[in-house]
Design a protein around this motif. Structure first.
Motif, short mmCIF file in Angstrom:
data_model
loop_
_atom_site.label_atom_id
_atom_site.label_comp_id
_atom_site.label_asym_id
_atom_site.label_seq_id
_atom_site.Cartn_x
_atom_site.Cartn_y
_atom_site.Cartn_z
N ASN A 191 -33.23 120.54 79.88
CA ASN A 191 -32.10 119.69 80.12
C ASN A 191 -32.20 118.56 81.74
O ASN A 191 -32.75 119.08 82.64
N ARG A 192 -31.90 117.69 81.35
CA ARG A 192 -31.58 116.29 82.30
C ARG A 192 -33.36 116.06 82.53
O ARG A 192 -33.78 115.96 84.03
N GLN A 193 -34.42 116.36 82.00
CA GLN A 193 -35.78 115.78 82.47
C GLN A 193 -35.93 114.81 82.94
O GLN A 193 -36.42 114.59 83.93
N ILE A 194 -35.47 113.81 82.40
CA ILE A 194 -35.50 112.36 83.05
C ILE A 194 -35.18 112.51 84.54
O ILE A 194 -35.57 112.10 85.29
N ARG A 195 -33.91 113.00 84.67
CA ARG A 195 -33.39 112.61 86.33
C ARG A 195 -33.94 113.18 87.25
O ARG A 195 -33.89 113.20 87.98
N ARG A 196 -34.60 115.25 86.22
CA ARG A 196 -35.23 115.67 87.15
C ARG A 196 -36.59 115.06 87.98
O ARG A 196 -37.19 115.92 88.66
N MET A 197 -36.62 114.44 87.08
CA MET A 197 -38.59 114.41 87.36
C MET A 197 -38.26 113.16 88.16
O MET A 197 -39.39 112.75 88.85
N CYS A 198 -37.63 111.97 87.72
CA CYS A 198 -37.68 111.00 89.14
C CYS A 198 -36.85 111.63 90.51
O CYS A 198 -37.82 111.67 91.50
N SER A 199 -35.81 112.64 90.38
CA SER A 199 -35.02 113.62 91.25
C SER A 199 -36.82 114.34 92.27
O SER A 199 -37.29 113.72 93.54
#
Length: 267
Positions: A191-199
């Motif tokens: 879920n929302r993986q790329i956003r969480r990776m960047c964060s």
């Protein structure tokens, strides 16, 4: 036709997801030939009759499935319905005469390629963790991403729920003061993986667009538009998922992870 698990039949028919079917069975809401069933029970789709909450479910034999590619715009939820009345991707395919379901998800603020179909088996194949069909995203982040941050994400980072992501491939497309444009290829779909990776590495996603899934590319399809997939595209997606499922290695949970390559994309 041979007997199959009831949840598989319901999912293959596009009636609900396999997980939802299991929930309905566990709640005692599913009956076959008038008798309540349990998890693990089987049925013959050619002969048995199934009902959910007292309503008969029509089982279609040798049905023709619909497969489409939608260019999901930002601002739309990837869900079949929303109890708060927000816009969903179903609003964009309302004229398609099939009970479509999204194949995976794109969050409300993301855009790009979204596959949709009424073929439950196809959905299960492409979304199963072992399927691993690569998805290509074009991601704009700020502030400017350092090489260390990009290497961290490519090697795998620990998300806010304590789960470590798999290694991925990242190309730097544009690198300038204040922002960086990346192309990221993932083989998993948290879920929302790329956003969480960047964060996790101190970056904020400004724009996120999925441009390809496996061998299928978004191309010139405009936001809000959709088209049917070609038979060759459906076959290529299915073959890619099956190939990755067969070749998926068995790895120990704490096994070391190898970083992915970090080439810079040429203009």
């Amino acid at each position: 036709m041979a007997e199959q698990r009831i949840q598989k039949v319901l999912a293959d028919q596009g009636i609900c997801s396999r997980r939802e079917a299991e929930r309905l069975i566990a709640a005692g809401k599913v009956k076959v030939n008038g008798r309540p069933v349990g998890l693990g029970d089987k049925m013959d789709p050619d002969y048995d009759k199934v009902s959910i909450d007292g309503k008969n479910v029509r089982i279609v034999r040798k049905r023709q499935y619909t497969y489409i590619m939608l260019h999901k715009p930002r601002g739309y939820l990837t869900t079949r319905s929303d109890d708060r009345g927000r816009k969903t991707v179903m609003d964009l395919v309302a004229d398609v005469p099939a009970m479509l379901r999204p194949v995976g998800r794109l969050d409300k603020d993301s855009e790009g390629l979204l596959l949709m179909t009424d073929d439950g088996a196809f959905i299960n194949l492409l979304t199963h963790p072992s399927g691993g069909v690569g998805k290509l995203y074009r991601v704009t982040v700020n502030p400017r991403a350092t090489e260390e941050q990009v290497v961290q994400m490519a090697s795998g980072v620990v998300l806010d729920d304590g789960v470590r992501t798999q290694p991925c491939v990242i190309h730097v497309v544009t690198d300038e003061p204040g922002r960086t444009v990346l192309e990221i290829t993932l083989h998993e779909g948290r879920n929302r993986q790329i956003r969480r990776m960047c964060s996790a590495v101190g970056l904020q996603v400004v724009r996120l667009k999925r441009s390809a899934e496996g061998p299928v590319k978004l191309g010139m399809l405009q936001p809000g538009e959709y088209r049917e997939l070609k038979k060759s595209e459906v076959s290529a997606l299915r073959n890619a998922a099956q190939k990755n499922t067969r070749s998926a290695p068995v790895r120990e949970e704490n096994a070391p992870r190898r970083p992915g390559p970090l080439p810079r994309k040429k203009d």
